[in-house]
Motif scaffolding. Sequence first.
Motif, PDB file in Angstrom:
ATOM      1  N   VAL A   3      18.715  -2.913  38.096  1.00 35.40           N
ATOM      2  CA  VAL A   3      18.705  -2.282  39.039  1.00 35.40           C
ATOM      3  C   VAL A   3      17.413  -1.588  39.483  1.00 35.40           C
ATOM      4  O   VAL A   3      16.717  -1.059  38.661  1.00 35.40           O
ATOM      5  N   PRO A   4      16.777  -2.085  40.458  1.00 36.31           N
ATOM      6  CA  PRO A   4      15.383  -1.438  40.901  1.00 36.31           C
ATOM      7  C   PRO A   4      15.403   0.018  40.706  1.00 36.31           C
ATOM      8  O   PRO A   4      15.893   0.839  40.926  1.00 36.31           O
ATOM      9  N   ASP A   5      14.193   0.288  39.923  1.00 36.16           N
ATOM     10  CA  ASP A   5      13.929   1.686  39.706  1.00 36.16           C
ATOM     11  C   ASP A   5      12.668   2.030  40.690  1.00 36.16           C
ATOM     12  O   ASP A   5      11.532   2.047  40.062  1.00 36.16           O
ATOM     13  N   ALA A  28      22.529   5.942  44.706  1.00 36.29           N
ATOM     14  CA  ALA A  28      23.384   5.637  43.722  1.00 36.29           C
ATOM     15  C   ALA A  28      22.957   5.962  42.421  1.00 36.29           C
ATOM     16  O   ALA A  28      23.933   6.397  41.516  1.00 36.29           O
ATOM     17  N   PHE A  29      21.817   6.204  42.064  1.00 29.90           N
ATOM     18  CA  PHE A  29      21.305   6.310  40.758  1.00 29.90           C
ATOM     19  C   PHE A  29      20.007   7.288  40.923  1.00 29.90           C
ATOM     20  O   PHE A  29      19.340   7.013  41.834  1.00 29.90           O
ATOM     21  N   LEU A  45      19.730   4.253  34.108  1.00 29.00           N
ATOM     22  CA  LEU A  45      20.319   4.687  35.682  1.00 29.00           C
ATOM     23  C   LEU A  45      20.239   6.084  35.728  1.00 29.00           C
ATOM     24  O   LEU A  45      20.674   6.388  36.894  1.00 29.00           O
ATOM     25  N   GLY A  46      19.447   6.865  35.060  1.00 27.04           N
ATOM     26  CA  GLY A  46      18.971   8.178  35.372  1.00 27.04           C
ATOM     27  C   GLY A  46      20.042   9.302  34.904  1.00 27.04           C
ATOM     28  O   GLY A  46      19.988  10.308  35.557  1.00 27.04           O
ATOM     29  N   ARG A  47      21.037   8.967  34.223  1.00 31.28           N
ATOM     30  CA  ARG A  47      21.917   9.640  33.728  1.00 31.28           C
ATOM     31  C   ARG A  47      21.460  10.670  32.342  1.00 31.28           C
ATOM     32  O   ARG A  47      20.681   9.893  31.631  1.00 31.28           O
ATOM     33  N   SER A  48      22.077  11.495  32.224  1.00 34.80           N
ATOM     34  CA  SER A  48      21.687  12.233  30.722  1.00 34.80           C
ATOM     35  C   SER A  48      22.837  12.074  29.877  1.00 34.80           C
ATOM     36  O   SER A  48      23.819  12.679  30.256  1.00 34.80           O
TER      37      SER A  48
END
Length: 99
Positions: free
Chosen positions: A57-59, A69-70, A91-94
């Motif tokens: 998934v591109p960051d 989405a992320f 994916l940017g979640r904690s």
Amino acid sequence: MDGRLARHPRRFPATVAVGFHFLDHAVHAWDIARAIGLDLQPDDDIAEAALALARLVPDDERRLAPGAAFSPARTRGARPGRPFDLVLVTLGRSPAWTP
């Protein structure tokens, strides 16, 4: 057909599309578990497969757009011995999120 899809057609091999669905289900299962106070830790083989897909998934700046989405990937937060944490931070979640 939805106009957005007609303007921006994207084609993926079936294996990629299935992989993205797998990633989506794995991460949303974690989301739901955390939202109801459970600590879901998928088996290592699931975490490894999900991490391989999460890394595709591109960051980039698209993660900053409204409705993205992320969130941007986190540089910290994964805990030792918890492989699925790497998926979450990618994916940017904690992983420490609680409701």
